[in-house]
Design a protein around this motif. Structure first.
Motif, PDB file in Angstrom:
ATOM      1  N   ASP A   1      -4.254  -3.308  -5.053  1.00  0.00           N
ATOM      2  CA  ASP A   1      -3.420  -3.499  -6.245  1.00  0.00           C
ATOM      3  C   ASP A   1      -3.294  -4.994  -6.578  1.00  0.00           C
TER       4      ASP A   1
ATOM      5  N   ASP B   1      -8.903   8.023   1.220  1.00  0.00           N
ATOM      6  CA  ASP B   1      -8.050   7.785   0.061  1.00  0.00           C
ATOM      7  C   ASP B   1      -8.968   7.570  -1.140  1.00  0.00           C
ATOM      8  N   HIS B   2      -8.871   8.482  -2.123  1.00  0.00           N
ATOM      9  CA  HIS B   2      -9.826   8.487  -3.236  1.00  0.00           C
ATOM     10  C   HIS B   2      -9.562   7.372  -4.246  1.00  0.00           C
ATOM     11  N   ARG B   3      -8.380   6.768  -4.214  1.00  0.00           N
ATOM     12  CA  ARG B   3      -8.083   5.724  -5.188  1.00  0.00           C
ATOM     13  C   ARG B   3      -8.865   4.452  -4.912  1.00  0.00           C
TER      14      ARG B   3
ATOM     15  N   ILE C   1      -4.888  12.297  -4.304  1.00  0.00           N
ATOM     16  CA  ILE C   1      -5.018  10.905  -3.863  1.00  0.00           C
ATOM     17  C   ILE C   1      -5.703  10.769  -2.505  1.00  0.00           C
TER      18      ILE C   1
ATOM     19  N   TRP D   1       3.117   4.149  -2.455  1.00  0.00           N
ATOM     20  CA  TRP D   1       1.679   4.450  -2.497  1.00  0.00           C
ATOM     21  C   TRP D   1       1.361   5.856  -2.019  1.00  0.00           C
TER      22      TRP D   1
ATOM     23  N   GLN E   1      -7.250   1.312 -11.207  1.00  0.00           N
ATOM     24  CA  GLN E   1      -7.884   2.047 -10.104  1.00  0.00           C
ATOM     25  C   GLN E   1      -6.813   2.552  -9.134  1.00  0.00           C
ATOM     26  N   VAL E   2      -5.784   1.761  -8.968  1.00  0.00           N
ATOM     27  CA  VAL E   2      -4.683   2.136  -8.089  1.00  0.00           C
ATOM     28  C   VAL E   2      -3.476   2.388  -8.971  1.00  0.00           C
ATOM     29  N   SER E   3      -3.155   3.645  -9.170  1.00  0.00           N
ATOM     30  CA  SER E   3      -2.038   3.971 -10.061  1.00  0.00           C
ATOM     31  C   SER E   3      -1.052   4.865  -9.348  1.00  0.00           C
ATOM     32  N   SER E   4       0.215   4.469  -9.397  1.00  0.00           N
ATOM     33  CA  SER E   4       1.241   5.307  -8.765  1.00  0.00           C
ATOM     34  C   SER E   4       1.856   6.253  -9.781  1.00  0.00           C
TER      35      SER E   4
ATOM     36  N   LEU F   1      -4.013  -0.198   0.143  1.00  0.00           N
ATOM     37  CA  LEU F   1      -3.653   0.086  -1.256  1.00  0.00           C
ATOM     38  C   LEU F   1      -2.889  -1.081  -1.877  1.00  0.00           C
TER      39      LEU F   1
END
Length: 279
Positions: free
Chosen positions: A270, A241-243, A229, A100, A219-222, A266
């Protein structure tokens, strides 16, 4: 009965939160060790100082969990900063937690070198790769070009006397890994191959992720490391944390190793997204 209801309702919520992760299949890579590549980005000396802050933050986070860090290579900057550090994290589900952290980390603060007291913005990039095993990525000898050269920089008596540094080029992809931190050419080659394998596996995963992300907007992408981020704002002692729009005002605590609260938030975001049908 009423007092029992008051006690049990929060307990039910807590149990549901613990059950959610168990409803989803685990990513088989999550249990692996990981290789982290941390680099100073835009911002010169200030970016290198921020990279050093992040290096200390991750070191303390890993230490608290009882995991282990193995430094693969490090390049120091001026004023006590760090231009680049590549390290391996050895621990249970290390990749599952550290993944993350992949992305661009931005800092906003007044540099010590700034006489006018103006706030500067600089950045550091973090790439987290799952440790690759030989069965994951098959590398043919004919696909490699291996060059040896003399180590440079500070070191013991062996530095500059032998061609111990190693540069490996993976011809099909053009990936290049250089390694000179170990004492012998063989050790440098082994470390360079470890990093090369991890990068090749990561590239393959990124292709699969890109394919999946075309089908869903996450919305939560690695997968996208170019995206900013997280922002560390010193004047407001704020980390955001902008995610997932998650903020804390304990910036000193986060930089002292309390990054786990972001990682857990995070992970949960997810899981929520996947359970709601986004995954």
């Amino acid at each position: 009965a009423e007092s029992e209801v008051r006690r049990l309702e929060p307990a039910i919520e807590a149990l549901e939160e613990r059950l959610k992760p168990l409803l989803l299949p685990r990513d088989p890579l999550d249990d692996r060790n990981c290789i982290v590549e941390l680099r100073a980005g835009t911002g010169g000396d200030e970016a290198a100082l921020f990279a050093a802050d992040l290096w200390r933050m991750y070191s303390r986070y890993v230490e608290r969990l009882g995991w282990k860090i193995e430094v693969i290579s490090m390049s120091d900057g001026t004023l006590g900063g760090v231009k680049e550090v590549i390290f391996k994290v050895v621990g249970a589900s290390a990749f599952g937690s550290m993944r993350w952290e992949s992305g661009v980390h931005r800092v906003q603060r007044v540099p010590e070198t700034e006489a006018q007291g103006r706030i500067h913005t600089s950045a550091a990039t973090v790439a987290v790769l799952p440790e690759a095993e030989e069965i994951d990525v098959r590398i043919e000898d004919k696909d490699l070009r291996i060059d040896v050269f003399r180590s440079s920089g500070p070191g013991g008596q062996s530095v500059n006397t032998t061609d111990s540094a190693v540069r490996i080029t993976h011809l099909p992809t053009g990936l290049v890994v250089s390694q000179q931190d170990q004492k012998s050419q063989l050790q440098n080659k082994l470390k360079a191959m470890e990093v090369l394998r991890a990068r090749l596996l990561d590239a393959r995963i990124a292709e699969q992720e890109a394919e999946r992300s075309r089908l869903r907007r996450s919305q939560v992408s690695s997968g996208d490391r170019s995206a900013k981020i997280r922002t560390y704002n010193f004047p407001q002692s704020r980390v955001t944390d902008h995610r997932i729009n998650f903020t804390t005002h304990d910036l000193p605590g986060v930089l002292n190793g309390d990054v786990g609260l972001f990682i857990e938030a995070l992970k949960m975001a997810d899981i929520e997204e996947k359970l709601s049908g986004g995954g």
